[in-house]
Design a protein around this motif. Structure first.
Motif, short mmCIF file in Angstrom:
data_model
loop_
_atom_site.label_atom_id
_atom_site.label_comp_id
_atom_site.label_asym_id
_atom_site.label_seq_id
_atom_site.Cartn_x
_atom_site.Cartn_y
_atom_site.Cartn_z
N PHE A 248 0.81 -1.22 0.00
CA PHE A 248 0.00 0.00 0.00
C PHE A 248 0.85 1.27 0.00
O PHE A 248 0.32 2.36 -0.18
N GLY A 249 2.15 1.12 0.19
CA GLY A 249 3.01 2.29 0.06
C GLY A 249 3.10 2.82 -1.35
O GLY A 249 3.62 3.91 -1.58
N LEU A 250 2.56 2.06 -2.31
CA LEU A 250 2.58 2.48 -3.71
C LEU A 250 1.47 3.45 -4.06
O LEU A 250 1.47 4.00 -5.16
N VAL A 251 0.48 3.63 -3.16
CA VAL A 251 -0.72 4.38 -3.55
C VAL A 251 -1.04 5.52 -2.60
O VAL A 251 -0.59 5.56 -1.45
N ARG B 248 -11.74 -4.72 7.45
CA ARG B 248 -11.24 -4.76 8.82
C ARG B 248 -9.81 -5.28 8.90
O ARG B 248 -9.00 -4.81 9.71
N ALA B 249 -9.48 -6.22 8.04
CA ALA B 249 -8.15 -6.82 8.07
C ALA B 249 -7.09 -5.95 7.41
O ALA B 249 -5.95 -5.88 7.89
N TRP B 250 -7.45 -5.24 6.31
CA TRP B 250 -6.44 -4.60 5.48
C TRP B 250 -6.45 -3.08 5.47
O TRP B 250 -5.44 -2.46 5.12
N VAL B 251 -7.56 -2.45 5.84
CA VAL B 251 -7.58 -0.98 5.86
C VAL B 251 -6.51 -0.42 6.79
O VAL B 251 -5.82 0.55 6.43
N PRO B 252 -6.31 -0.96 8.00
CA PRO B 252 -5.24 -0.42 8.85
C PRO B 252 -3.87 -0.44 8.19
O PRO B 252 -3.06 0.48 8.37
N ALA B 253 -3.60 -1.47 7.41
CA ALA B 253 -2.31 -1.55 6.71
C ALA B 253 -2.20 -0.46 5.67
O ALA B 253 -1.12 0.14 5.49
N ALA B 254 -3.29 -0.18 4.96
CA ALA B 254 -3.27 0.88 3.95
C ALA B 254 -3.07 2.25 4.59
O ALA B 254 -2.28 3.07 4.10
N VAL B 255 -3.79 2.50 5.68
CA VAL B 255 -3.67 3.78 6.38
C VAL B 255 -2.26 3.96 6.93
O VAL B 255 -1.67 5.04 6.86
N ALA B 256 -1.69 2.88 7.47
CA ALA B 256 -0.34 2.95 8.04
C ALA B 256 0.70 3.31 6.99
O ALA B 256 1.73 3.93 7.32
N LYS B 257 0.42 2.97 5.73
CA LYS B 257 1.35 3.31 4.65
C LYS B 257 1.06 4.68 4.04
O LYS B 257 1.70 5.08 3.06
N GLY B 258 0.09 5.40 4.61
CA GLY B 258 -0.18 6.75 4.16
C GLY B 258 -1.27 6.91 3.14
O GLY B 258 -1.49 8.02 2.63
N PRO C 29 -9.70 13.13 7.36
CA PRO C 29 -10.22 12.38 8.49
C PRO C 29 -9.10 11.91 9.41
O PRO C 29 -8.04 11.48 8.96
N GLY C 30 -9.36 12.00 10.71
CA GLY C 30 -8.35 11.58 11.67
C GLY C 30 -8.00 10.12 11.57
O GLY C 30 -6.87 9.71 11.85
N SER C 31 -8.97 9.30 11.14
CA SER C 31 -8.74 7.86 11.04
C SER C 31 -8.02 7.47 9.76
O SER C 31 -7.55 6.34 9.62
N GLY C 32 -7.93 8.42 8.80
CA GLY C 32 -7.38 8.09 7.50
C GLY C 32 -8.36 7.40 6.60
O GLY C 32 -8.01 6.97 5.50
N VAL C 33 -9.63 7.28 7.05
CA VAL C 33 -10.66 6.55 6.32
C VAL C 33 -11.88 7.45 6.14
O VAL C 33 -12.28 8.17 7.06
N ILE C 34 -12.46 7.41 4.94
CA ILE C 34 -13.77 8.01 4.68
C ILE C 34 -14.71 6.87 4.34
O ILE C 34 -14.42 6.07 3.44
N ALA C 35 -15.81 6.77 5.06
CA ALA C 35 -16.73 5.65 4.87
C ALA C 35 -17.82 6.00 3.86
O ALA C 35 -18.36 7.12 3.86
N ASN C 36 -18.12 5.04 3.01
CA ASN C 36 -19.20 5.14 2.04
C ASN C 36 -20.45 4.49 2.65
O ASN C 36 -20.37 3.36 3.14
#
Length: 352
Positions: free
Chosen positions: A69-72, A85-95, A127-134
């Motif tokens: 996820f560091g590529l995007v 739930r499993a992978w969003v934290p990894a994406a956010v952690a990579k920015g 967003p503070g969480s790094g996530v915008i929910a649809n």
């Protein structure tokens, strides 16, 4: 879709790219000309290696388990709640800025739940969480018509019944409906496929969508209540729902009863709804006109018909809504969120 070399254009990943919503995201990003400098199609290992043409180029689907996820800069997630739930934290952690199309983060207080036409102001900052929910596919068209009503007359109560298409269960849901229909036509007494829908959906109506909750309501019904309140900023909104699956391939419908604080004039209500962005009122001039899932009209609009103010209660009225659940109810809303976030400069200085 617009591939550019501009270093300020985002690099985009679509997780769940081979699913119904993922495929629709590809179509919409291309149709709307969303600029990008890299595009990664990501799915489960079962789909890895597939070749998908996008914008005149062929893209190979990558395995989620091996994706960096560091590529995007922007990651659209449309692969199911457990995957998010499993992978969003990894994406956010990579920015990466995540736009998530599942229920995994919708009620998280640090995650905005966004319908751009309604509550874009919550995106005044990243967003503070790094996530915008649809939001849920049935919630989006509902709040699109409720907000202007609330501002004009105030809302006391909302009762909604949904008529949800097989595409709400993705490609497999559509295939199961079509297969079951063919089987039933050949032999009305045959056992119909029921992996995605139980009881079978072909020639049937199933008043049960998603998991049963302790309250007796289903999770789908609960989501509509909770999400409507959060999006509209009305934590005490009196809204209740019955969610029903119907043998329609695509596009959800809703019958909506609204009670307001003040008496409603039908002509004013029709005019108010007609002025909303990407809303079409079919019976503005001809009261016998109404939208259907088969031929509602523009696929990116919320279609309204059967506008009826009760003759016995001028503070109550009915609406009939139809919208493409894969576009309006999912992919289009997600793309519009991305467009707004980019316009607000969320990724300025962060696009690598």
């Amino acid at each position: 879709m617009t591939l550019v070399t501009d270093p300020t254009a985002p690099r985009i990943a679509l997780i769940g790219a081979t699913g119904a919503v993922g495929s629709t995201l590809i179509e919409l990003i291309e149709e709307r000309g969303l600029r990008y400098r890299e595009l990664y199609l990501v799915a489960s290992s079962r789909s890895a290696g597939r070749q998908i043409p996008v914008g005149g180029q062929t893209h190979e689907v990558r395995s989620l388990e091996d994706f960096d996820f560091g590529l995007v800069d922007i990651a659209f997630f449309s692969a199911g709640t457990s995957v998010s739930r499993a992978w969003v934290p990894a994406a956010v952690a990579k920015g990466a800025l995540v736009i998530d199309n599942t229920r995994a983060y919708r009620m998280d207080p640090d995650t905005p739940l966004v319908v751009p036409q309604i509550n874009y102001a919550v995106l005044d900052r990243p967003p503070g969480s790094g996530v915008i929910a649809n939001p849920n596919c049935s919630t989006i068209p509902l709040v699109r018509v409720l907000q202007p009503v609330e501002r004009r007359w105030g809302i006391r109560q909302v009762v909604v019944s949904t008529y949800q298409a097989a595409s709400g269960q993705g490609h497999q849901g559509i295939e199961e409906l079509l297969e079951g229909t063919e089987v039933a036509l050949r032999d009305p007494d045959a056992d119909l496929p029921s992996e995605r829908f139980s009881p079978p959906l072909a020639f049937n109506v199933v008043p049960f969508v998603d998991e049963l909750q302790d309250s007796g309501f289903t999770l789908e019904e609960q989501k509509m209540v909770q999400e409507s309140r959060k999006i509209l900023g009305l934590p005490d909104l009196d809204v209740t729902a019955t969610c029903v699956r119907v043998p329609v391939v695509n596009s959800h419908s809703e019958a909506v009863w609204v009670q307001t604080q003040e008496p409603v004039d039908r002509a004013e209500l029709v005019g108010l709804l007609s002025r909303q962005t990407e809303v079409t009122v079919h019976d503005a001039e001809n009261r016998a006109a109404f939208p259907t899932p088969l031929k509602a009209g523009h696929p990116d609009h919320v279609h309204v018909g059967r506008v009826r103010v009760s003759p016995h209660n001028p503070r109550g009225f009915w609406l009939w809504l139809v919208s493409d659940n894969l576009r309006v109810g999912a992919a289009l809303n997600a793309v519009q969120i991305a467009e707004y976030a980019l316009a607000r400069g969320f990724l300025s200085g962060g696009v690598r």
